[in-house]
Design an enzyme around this catalytic site. Structure first.
Site, PDB file in Angstrom:
ATOM      1  N   ARG A  34       0.910  -1.071   0.084  1.00 50.13           N
ATOM      2  CA  ARG A  34      -0.053   0.059  -0.013  1.00 50.13           C
ATOM      3  C   ARG A  34       0.958   1.198   0.089  1.00 50.13           C
ATOM      4  O   ARG A  34       0.466   2.018  -0.760  1.00 50.13           O
ATOM      5  CB  ARG A  34      -0.917  -0.016   1.228  1.00 50.13           C
ATOM      6  CG  ARG A  34      -2.337  -1.057   1.128  1.00 50.13           C
ATOM      7  CD  ARG A  34      -2.748  -1.111   2.477  1.00 50.13           C
ATOM      8  NE  ARG A  34      -4.121  -1.883   2.391  1.00 50.13           N
ATOM      9  CZ  ARG A  34      -4.042  -3.129   2.652  1.00 50.13           C
ATOM     10  NH1 ARG A  34      -2.957  -3.941   2.501  1.00 50.13           N
ATOM     11  NH2 ARG A  34      -5.368  -3.721   2.389  1.00 50.13           N
ATOM     12  N   ASN A  99       1.754 -13.625  -8.044  1.00 55.29           N
ATOM     13  CA  ASN A  99       0.593 -14.052  -7.086  1.00 55.29           C
ATOM     14  C   ASN A  99       0.286 -12.939  -5.842  1.00 55.29           C
ATOM     15  O   ASN A  99      -0.139 -13.323  -4.925  1.00 55.29           O
ATOM     16  CB  ASN A  99       0.646 -15.646  -6.283  1.00 55.29           C
ATOM     17  CG  ASN A  99      -0.587 -16.166  -6.131  1.00 55.29           C
ATOM     18  OD1 ASN A  99      -1.600 -15.689  -6.430  1.00 55.29           O
ATOM     19  ND2 ASN A  99      -0.470 -17.104  -5.464  1.00 55.29           N
ATOM     20  N   GLY A 101      -2.095 -10.415  -4.668  1.00 53.45           N
ATOM     21  CA  GLY A 101      -3.129  -9.629  -4.665  1.00 53.45           C
ATOM     22  C   GLY A 101      -2.827  -8.250  -4.142  1.00 53.45           C
ATOM     23  O   GLY A 101      -3.902  -7.160  -4.705  1.00 53.45           O
ATOM     24  N   SER A 175     -13.318 -10.301  -1.004  1.00 55.20           N
ATOM     25  CA  SER A 175     -12.113  -9.889  -0.500  1.00 55.20           C
ATOM     26  C   SER A 175     -12.123  -8.312  -0.236  1.00 55.20           C
ATOM     27  O   SER A 175     -12.572  -7.516  -1.039  1.00 55.20           O
ATOM     28  CB  SER A 175     -11.075 -10.001  -1.628  1.00 55.20           C
ATOM     29  OG  SER A 175      -9.769  -9.445  -1.385  1.00 55.20           O
ATOM     30  N   GLN A 177      -9.684  -6.299  -0.375  1.00 57.79           N
ATOM     31  CA  GLN A 177      -8.899  -5.758  -1.118  1.00 57.79           C
ATOM     32  C   GLN A 177      -9.479  -5.158  -2.551  1.00 57.79           C
ATOM     33  O   GLN A 177      -8.834  -4.274  -2.983  1.00 57.79           O
ATOM     34  CB  GLN A 177      -7.803  -6.811  -1.863  1.00 57.79           C
ATOM     35  CG  GLN A 177      -6.835  -7.273  -0.934  1.00 57.79           C
ATOM     36  CD  GLN A 177      -5.843  -8.312  -1.456  1.00 57.79           C
ATOM     37  OE1 GLN A 177      -5.975  -8.617  -2.868  1.00 57.79           O
ATOM     38  NE2 GLN A 177      -5.219  -8.699  -0.452  1.00 57.79           N
ATOM     39  N   SER A 205     -12.744  -8.734   6.792  1.00 59.98           N
ATOM     40  CA  SER A 205     -11.317  -8.216   6.831  1.00 59.98           C
ATOM     41  C   SER A 205     -11.370  -6.924   7.163  1.00 59.98           C
ATOM     42  O   SER A 205     -10.534  -6.250   6.730  1.00 59.98           O
ATOM     43  CB  SER A 205     -10.549  -8.988   5.722  1.00 59.98           C
ATOM     44  OG  SER A 205     -10.650 -10.322   5.559  1.00 59.98           O
ATOM     45  N   ASP A 322      -6.121 -14.257   7.644  1.00 58.07           N
ATOM     46  CA  ASP A 322      -4.604 -14.974   7.388  1.00 58.07           C
ATOM     47  C   ASP A 322      -3.928 -15.407   8.865  1.00 58.07           C
ATOM     48  O   ASP A 322      -3.612 -16.635   8.946  1.00 58.07           O
ATOM     49  CB  ASP A 322      -3.598 -13.837   6.983  1.00 58.07           C
ATOM     50  CG  ASP A 322      -4.082 -13.521   5.762  1.00 58.07           C
ATOM     51  OD1 ASP A 322      -4.802 -14.268   5.059  1.00 58.07           O
ATOM     52  OD2 ASP A 322      -3.494 -12.532   4.967  1.00 58.07           O
ATOM     53  N   LYS A 349      -7.664 -17.583  -1.596  1.00 61.39           N
ATOM     54  CA  LYS A 349      -6.436 -16.823  -1.331  1.00 61.39           C
ATOM     55  C   LYS A 349      -5.303 -17.575  -2.157  1.00 61.39           C
ATOM     56  O   LYS A 349      -5.629 -18.028  -3.275  1.00 61.39           O
ATOM     57  CB  LYS A 349      -5.784 -17.167   0.161  1.00 61.39           C
ATOM     58  CG  LYS A 349      -6.895 -16.268   1.095  1.00 61.39           C
ATOM     59  CD  LYS A 349      -6.555 -14.926   1.297  1.00 61.39           C
ATOM     60  CE  LYS A 349      -7.357 -14.269   2.335  1.00 61.39           C
ATOM     61  NZ  LYS A 349      -6.893 -12.941   2.362  1.00 61.39           N
ATOM     62  N   GLU A 350      -4.090 -17.671  -1.814  1.00 62.23           N
ATOM     63  CA  GLU A 350      -3.094 -18.174  -2.607  1.00 62.23           C
ATOM     64  C   GLU A 350      -3.379 -19.756  -3.228  1.00 62.23           C
ATOM     65  O   GLU A 350      -2.787 -20.297  -3.952  1.00 62.23           O
ATOM     66  CB  GLU A 350      -1.625 -18.321  -1.955  1.00 62.23           C
ATOM     67  CG  GLU A 350      -0.837 -16.796  -1.849  1.00 62.23           C
ATOM     68  CD  GLU A 350      -1.681 -15.774  -0.795  1.00 62.23           C
ATOM     69  OE1 GLU A 350      -0.836 -14.743  -0.681  1.00 62.23           O
ATOM     70  OE2 GLU A 350      -2.689 -16.182  -0.234  1.00 62.23           O
ATOM     71  N   ARG A 353      -7.338 -22.493   0.949  1.00 57.99           N
ATOM     72  CA  ARG A 353      -6.679 -22.869   2.188  1.00 57.99           C
ATOM     73  C   ARG A 353      -7.684 -23.747   3.231  1.00 57.99           C
ATOM     74  O   ARG A 353      -7.085 -24.530   4.110  1.00 57.99           O
ATOM     75  CB  ARG A 353      -6.475 -21.414   2.887  1.00 57.99           C
ATOM     76  CG  ARG A 353      -5.197 -20.830   2.356  1.00 57.99           C
ATOM     77  CD  ARG A 353      -4.920 -19.357   2.873  1.00 57.99           C
ATOM     78  NE  ARG A 353      -3.630 -19.019   2.409  1.00 57.99           N
ATOM     79  CZ  ARG A 353      -3.081 -17.551   2.862  1.00 57.99           C
ATOM     80  NH1 ARG A 353      -3.949 -16.911   3.482  1.00 57.99           N
ATOM     81  NH2 ARG A 353      -2.019 -17.313   2.313  1.00 57.99           N
ATOM     82  N   HIS A 394       2.688 -19.428   1.071  1.00 59.89           N
ATOM     83  CA  HIS A 394       3.742 -19.314   2.193  1.00 59.89           C
ATOM     84  C   HIS A 394       3.208 -19.706   3.747  1.00 59.89           C
ATOM     85  O   HIS A 394       3.744 -19.957   4.519  1.00 59.89           O
ATOM     86  CB  HIS A 394       4.296 -17.657   2.049  1.00 59.89           C
ATOM     87  CG  HIS A 394       2.921 -16.762   2.295  1.00 59.89           C
ATOM     88  ND1 HIS A 394       3.242 -15.672   2.924  1.00 59.89           N
ATOM     89  CD2 HIS A 394       1.876 -16.848   1.494  1.00 59.89           C
ATOM     90  CE1 HIS A 394       1.934 -14.840   2.792  1.00 59.89           C
ATOM     91  NE2 HIS A 394       1.061 -15.599   2.012  1.00 59.89           N
ATOM     92  N   ARG A 395       1.824 -19.464   3.959  1.00 60.68           N
ATOM     93  CA  ARG A 395       1.482 -19.340   5.130  1.00 60.68           C
ATOM     94  C   ARG A 395       1.259 -20.967   5.672  1.00 60.68           C
ATOM     95  O   ARG A 395       1.232 -21.376   6.772  1.00 60.68           O
ATOM     96  CB  ARG A 395      -0.049 -18.790   5.277  1.00 60.68           C
ATOM     97  CG  ARG A 395       0.078 -17.292   5.125  1.00 60.68           C
ATOM     98  CD  ARG A 395      -0.902 -16.472   5.947  1.00 60.68           C
ATOM     99  NE  ARG A 395      -0.457 -15.033   5.495  1.00 60.68           N
ATOM    100  CZ  ARG A 395       0.204 -14.254   5.992  1.00 60.68           C
ATOM    101  NH1 ARG A 395       1.022 -14.711   7.078  1.00 60.68           N
ATOM    102  NH2 ARG A 395       0.438 -12.981   5.577  1.00 60.68           N
ATOM    103  N   LYS A 425       7.561 -15.547  -0.232  1.00 63.76           N
ATOM    104  CA  LYS A 425       6.305 -14.494  -0.818  1.00 63.76           C
ATOM    105  C   LYS A 425       6.358 -13.254   0.336  1.00 63.76           C
ATOM    106  O   LYS A 425       5.980 -11.846   0.009  1.00 63.76           O
ATOM    107  CB  LYS A 425       5.101 -15.082  -0.415  1.00 63.76           C
ATOM    108  CG  LYS A 425       3.903 -14.199  -1.163  1.00 63.76           C
ATOM    109  CD  LYS A 425       2.630 -15.166  -1.201  1.00 63.76           C
ATOM    110  CE  LYS A 425       1.277 -14.150  -1.538  1.00 63.76           C
ATOM    111  NZ  LYS A 425       1.440 -13.548  -2.927  1.00 63.76           N
TER     112      LYS A 425
END
Length: 443
Positions: A34, A99, A101, A175, A177, A205, A322, A349-350, A353, A394-395, A425
């Site tokens: 951001r 990837n 977002g 999302s 986002q 979120s 997350d 998500k990636e 999940r 990654h998570r 990531k």
């Protein structure tokens, strides 16, 4: 950017009986990307301290370079971005977004408003992550965005449009986002008239929207709110550099170390986030407290230690999706069945999940019920050694490293984590940091 860690195809973690220590967190991904875009759009030059060094920020920096935004890395901790005051030097570009977002969605909105001929694409998983609600909201007020692949998903082609935005609407339940992208682009549209954005349905979120609003204020733009239903940007506001801005440590990354302290002794202290953080994911510590961990907080640190066996939890995690993934693995050490609710956003998500977490938890011996927007986890009597697949997420890799820990009435287990390099990531040095708090040899 800082030299990144390179891992083999898998990493084997030995059992860890006790953890203790201090971890300095990498910069927040959400704040970093951001801040990069706002600094680029602003008038003046911005010095950014402690920008995250990761795949996602490299994607954003690369895109800004392709768009003619000048920036330089002064040293390991300092970047300077020279803002374009809302006028891009390059009006035609092909942008690879990986990837990320947090990069593609705000850039899509900004480029659609500024105008030009741009293509945005990424890795195959990015082309499976929805962007249709954002594109619909922008096209409805005169943007010209088309799909070059599957409708509703990247890749995208953006051409000059004729924006007439005074009132926009976007769904909030897929999302956050999408709303972040519209908010960040709104001042570019609010030249003569106020721009209002209405949220359709539930907004998920919300803490991530608070990050967006906070950073916009730092860059000179105030957004009026009617609760979480509508947002208004009054005309005449322009982004201007705050001079210097510091990026907080990543609160989502903090979750793994705090959970480790709650599971296997502690104390474990994370530095870079504290009680005054602008990131909602610091509320992860509250979930650990509900599970019985002992948490202490300072201005720029949080510390966790074990208080014995963790208690099972039944809670709504819509606000910290997350970090909630870490709770799902911590539930392996709880005294009963835990339920994580309102986490449908995990599916976009990636990776999916919810499905991935259920699959890997079962490898460890847990009983798992997977619903459309919840997961229910009953821990095994003894955690099984396993080979964990990470789904290029990654998570997943970071969460399941916790399964190597010792908990009361259990013993640590050997864990193989496939494709550990996916942590690049957001946290390229994760496994080294994890080894740093392990009071046993981890590798």
């Amino acid at each position: 950017m800082t030299q990144q860690k390179h891992y083999p195809d898998h990493i084997d973690l030995k059992p860890v009986m006790h953890v203790e220590g201090v971890v300095r967190l990498p910069g927040s991904k959400s704040i970093s990307n951001r801040t990069l875009l706002l600094a680029a759009l602003a008038g003046g030059s911005t010095t950014i301290i402690d920008l995250l060094a990761s795949d996602d920020t490299l994607v954003m920096l690369g895109a800004l370079h392709s768009l003619g935004v000048k920036w330089e890395q002064v040293d390991a901790h300092t970047h300077v971005v020279h803002g374009i005051d809302g006028v891009l030097p390059v009006r035609q570009a092909d942008l690879f977004m990986g990837n990320a977002g947090t990069a593609i969605r705000p850039l899509t909105a900004a480029l659609a408003v500024i105008g030009g001929d741009y293509t945005l694409h990424g890795v195959s998983r990015m082309h499976e992550r929805p962007i249709g609600d954002l594109v619909d909201a922008l096209n409805a007020v005169g943007a010209s965005i088309e799909y070059t692949g599957v409708e509703g998903y990247p890749p995208l082609r953006i051409r000059p449009g004729h924006l007439h935005a005074q009132r926009m609407a976007v769904r909030g339940n897929v999302s956050s986002q999408f709303l972040t992208a519209l908010l960040m682009a709104a001042p570019l549209m609010a030249r003569e008239h106020a721009v209002g954005i209405d949220v359709v349905g539930e907004l998920i979120s919300k803490p991530y929207i608070e990050i967006t609003l906070n950073l916009m204020r730092r860059f000179g733009v105030t957004v009026e709110q009617d609760g979480w239903r509508s947002f208004t940007v009054q005309p005449g506001q322009r982004y201007r550099s705050p001079g210097t801005i510091h990026v907080e440590g990543d609160a989502s990354s903090a979750s793994y170390f705090l959970a480790a302290g709650a599971i296997a002794g502690g104390p474990v202290r994370v530095q870079g986030v504290g009680r005054d953080s602008i990131q909602g994911d610091v509320r992860f510590a509250e979930a650990l407290e509900q599970m019985g961990a002992t948490i202490t907080r300072g201005d720029n640190w949080i510390e966790a230690r074990s208080n014995g066996v963790l208690k099972a939890i039944d809670a709504d995690f819509n606000h910290i999706p997350d970090a909630a993934m870490t709770i799902a693995v911590a539930a392996l050490y709880a005294d009963g069945t835990s339920t994580l609710r309102n986490i449908a956003s995990w599916r976009v998500k990636e990776t999916d999940r919810l499905s991935a977490m259920a699959t890997e938890l079962r490898k460890l011996g847990a009983q798992v019920e997977e619903g459309p927007d919840f997961i229910r986890i009953t821990p095994p009597a003894e955690i099984l050694p396993a080979t964990i697949d990470t789904y290029d997420d990654h998570r997943m890799a970071m969460c399941f490293s916790l399964a190597a820990l010792d908990g009361k009435a259990r013993r640590g287990n050997r864990m193989r984590i496939n494709d550990p390099k996916c942590v690049a990531k957001t946290f390229p040095e994760y496994f080294d940091a994890f080894a740093g708090i392990a009071h046993d040899e981890l590798f």
